[in-house]
Design an enzyme around this catalytic site. Structure first.
Site, mmCIF file in Angstrom:
data_model
loop_
_atom_site.group_PDB
_atom_site.id
_atom_site.type_symbol
_atom_site.label_atom_id
_atom_site.label_comp_id
_atom_site.label_asym_id
_atom_site.label_seq_id
_atom_site.Cartn_x
_atom_site.Cartn_y
_atom_site.Cartn_z
ATOM 1 N N LYS A 103 5.345 5.551 11.919
ATOM 2 C CA LYS A 103 4.924 4.846 10.699
ATOM 3 C C LYS A 103 5.992 5.035 9.647
ATOM 4 O O LYS A 103 6.757 6.013 9.690
ATOM 5 C CB LYS A 103 3.600 5.418 10.187
ATOM 6 C CG LYS A 103 2.847 4.466 9.272
ATOM 7 C CD LYS A 103 2.120 3.407 10.070
ATOM 8 C CE LYS A 103 1.365 2.446 9.191
ATOM 9 N NZ LYS A 103 0.477 1.579 9.982
HETATM 10 P P1 NAD Z 1 -2.481 -6.210 2.994
HETATM 11 O O1 NAD Z 1 -1.525 -5.664 2.020
HETATM 12 O O2 NAD Z 1 -2.210 -7.516 3.650
HETATM 13 O O3 NAD Z 1 -3.937 -6.306 2.335
HETATM 14 C C1 NAD Z 1 -4.573 -5.241 1.700
HETATM 15 C C2 NAD Z 1 -5.790 -5.805 0.989
HETATM 16 O O4 NAD Z 1 -6.541 -4.746 0.411
HETATM 17 C C3 NAD Z 1 -5.440 -6.764 -0.150
HETATM 18 O O5 NAD Z 1 -6.373 -7.840 -0.152
HETATM 19 C C4 NAD Z 1 -5.645 -5.906 -1.396
HETATM 20 O O6 NAD Z 1 -5.949 -6.678 -2.551
HETATM 21 C C5 NAD Z 1 -6.821 -5.084 -0.949
HETATM 22 N N1 NAD Z 1 -7.032 -3.860 -1.703
HETATM 23 C C6 NAD Z 1 -6.116 -2.984 -2.158
HETATM 24 N N2 NAD Z 1 -6.715 -1.993 -2.836
HETATM 25 C C7 NAD Z 1 -8.048 -2.261 -2.765
HETATM 26 C C8 NAD Z 1 -9.216 -1.617 -3.253
HETATM 27 N N3 NAD Z 1 -9.118 -0.487 -3.959
HETATM 28 N N4 NAD Z 1 -10.404 -2.171 -2.977
HETATM 29 C C9 NAD Z 1 -10.506 -3.308 -2.277
HETATM 30 N N5 NAD Z 1 -9.458 -3.963 -1.788
HETATM 31 C C10 NAD Z 1 -8.243 -3.440 -2.031
HETATM 32 O O7 NAD Z 1 -2.670 -5.067 4.094
HETATM 33 P P2 NAD Z 1 -3.209 -5.233 5.580
HETATM 34 O O8 NAD Z 1 -2.044 -5.421 6.473
HETATM 35 O O9 NAD Z 1 -4.338 -6.189 5.609
HETATM 36 O O10 NAD Z 1 -3.740 -3.762 5.866
HETATM 37 C C11 NAD Z 1 -5.034 -3.334 5.481
HETATM 38 C C12 NAD Z 1 -5.407 -2.096 6.280
HETATM 39 O O11 NAD Z 1 -5.369 -2.415 7.673
HETATM 40 C C13 NAD Z 1 -4.490 -0.906 6.120
HETATM 41 O O12 NAD Z 1 -5.231 0.274 6.276
HETATM 42 C C14 NAD Z 1 -3.510 -1.056 7.277
HETATM 43 O O13 NAD Z 1 -2.900 0.168 7.629
HETATM 44 C C15 NAD Z 1 -4.470 -1.541 8.344
HETATM 45 N N6 NAD Z 1 -3.881 -2.258 9.470
HETATM 46 C C16 NAD Z 1 -3.089 -3.349 9.294
HETATM 47 C C17 NAD Z 1 -2.600 -4.034 10.407
HETATM 48 C C18 NAD Z 1 -1.799 -5.298 10.300
HETATM 49 O O14 NAD Z 1 -1.514 -5.910 11.349
HETATM 50 N N7 NAD Z 1 -1.433 -5.754 9.129
HETATM 51 C C19 NAD Z 1 -2.892 -3.568 11.705
HETATM 52 C C20 NAD Z 1 -3.706 -2.453 11.834
HETATM 53 C C21 NAD Z 1 -4.197 -1.810 10.717
#
Ligand code: NAD
Length: 417
Positions: free
Chosen positions: A106
């Protein structure tokens, strides 16, 4: 002194519970309970006003025994070494639980991307890529998008290292735009995977998804595509939130219309006219059949867990539930499907992207989605079987499946010299 446990403490607690159940050897426990290597880099970036600012970034390899380190890059003001270490460990287990030949890694940069111009974001990405370049490569370490990073950032990252190598390196990052060697189906793969896992859980529990009230926290890559695909399966999305707050409509929210609204509203869902405003805290406690936390870590704790009672809690985000909330949810009969299984669709299609990049032969989207569905369904079945066999929740079961595979790989490879 800050005595609050970190994400790394939580990751270790979860690891220890599963390692105890498996009874693995002490030396393996010590090895897997630690990272393999860690880079911390403080690097300079030229800003638009001509000044130079120093940023701090990390790249961690937790374990590479089953294959190259695989894991996203996060841009967020709260990124810490301990958080990145935890996320790297969870990546090792995630790749093992869906049985793909990757280890766990990571990365992260401490920054607020909302306060950087596009040029500054590109400068920072290219310099960070250069700082960690020695480790990056198709057989060494393959980054991907995570919070606040996307396909464009992956394209800059890939381009930077390709320029250093003097030729295009398609297989060194995943989540790239399709035109630069990305895979069809990658952009929504994590959310699609969430919906496949929820469908498996619903089948197992006898829940009809048609009209099932569903709440999604986060409307980024994972939240948006989870909501889209769950809506396609018949779920009624009654609550959604993002960093600007939450919205609620008991009659259901049209996710596609909301996506378009957010696009025209600086990317946020605030003031969406077809729903009431609700706080992020209240959103998690809404009565519903399915809850998908898909934002950040530590959203469900021992404080709010007693009031969070969906039938299915499918962890789209990494680490949204703290270990002290788990027994409360279990006691309340919540079917918690852990992050390392629920959100593994993204890394699964990243694996497909890596394979396609190495071969230079690209698959149709239907083929990608069909292979994803098969992987997710088989993984759910393996974890559910482990849970039944050992009378444990799905989190411990998923960790047991994963840790057992990693430990057995180490035993088979042996110790050099
Ligand atoms: P992203 O940046 O695309 O989206 C994050 C979202 O969370 C945004 O809509 C943001 O406004 C919102 N957010 C931030 N703070 C917040 C809060 N306090 N309350 C509510 N919403 C809030 O990120 P992502 O890629 O969607 O990742 C989200 C989670 O999923 C993370 O934990 C990441 O590690 C995990 N994840 C992502 C992927 C991927 O393929 N992108 C894969 C596996 C896991």
């Amino acid at each position: 002194m800050d005595l609050k446990p970190s994400a790394w403490d939580f990751a270790l607690q979860q690891f220890n519970i599963a390692a105890d159940k498996l009874g693995i050897e002490n030396h393996l426990r010590k090895r897997l309970g630690n990272t393999k290597r860690e880079i911390t880099t403080h690097f300079p970036v030229r800003m638009d006003d001509g000044s130079v600012r120093i940023f701090t970034g990390y790249r961690i390899h937790h374990n590479t025994v089953r294959g190259p380190a695989k894991g996203g890059i996060r841009y967020h003001p709260n990124v810490t070494l301990d958080e990145v270490k935890a996320l790297a460990m969870w990546m090792t287990w995630k790749c093992a639980v869906v049985d793909i030949p990757f280890g766990g890694g990571k990365g992260g940069v401490v920054c607020d991307p909302a306060k950087l111009s596009r040029q500054e974001l590109e400068n920072m990405t290219r310099r960070y890529a250069t700082e960690i370049a020695d480790w990056i490569g198709p057989e060494g370490d393959i980054p991907a998008p995570d919070v606040n990073t996307d396909a464009q950032i992956m394209a800059w990252f890939m381009d930077t290292i390709s320029v250093h190598h003097g030729h295009i390196e398609r297989a060194l990052v995943t989540g790239k735009p399709v035109l630069t060697g990305g895979s069809r189906g990658r952009v929504d793969a994590t959310g699609r995977g969430v919906s496949i896992i929820v469908a498996q859980a619903a089948k197992f529990l006898g829940l009809d998804l048609n009209g099932a009230r569903t709440v999604v926290q986060g409307f980024g890559n994972v939240g948006l595509w989870s909501a889209v695909h769950l809506q396609e399966l018949g779920c009624k999305i009654v609550g959604i939130s993002d960093v600007s707050g939450g919205i609620f409509n008991p009659k259901g929210i049209d996710v596609i219309a909301l996506k378009e609204y957010a696009r025209q509203n600086n990317g946020v869902i605030e003031h969406y006219p077809e729903a009431e405003a609700i706080s992020n805290e209240d959103l998690l406690e809404l009565p519903c059949e399915i809850l998908v936390p898909a934002a950040l870590e530590e959203q469900i704790t021992d404080k709010n867990a007693p009031r969070i009672k969906p039938l299915i809690l499918a962890e789209g985000a990494n680490g949204p539930t703290t270990p002290n909330a788990d027994p409360i949810l279990l006691d309340n009969g919540v079917f918690v499907i852990p992050d390392i299984l629920t959100n593994a669709g993204g890394v699964t299609v990243s694996y497909f992207e890596w394979v396609q990049g190495l071969e230079g032969y690209y698959w149709k989207e239907d083929e990608v989605n069909a292979r994803l569905t098969q992987t997710m369904e088989e993984s759910f079945a393996a974890v559910n079987a482990m849970a039944k066999k050992h009378c444990v929740g799905l989190r411990t079961a998923a960790n047991m499946v994963a840790i057992d595979r990693v430990a057995e790989t180490i035993r088979l490879r042996g110790l050099y010299p």
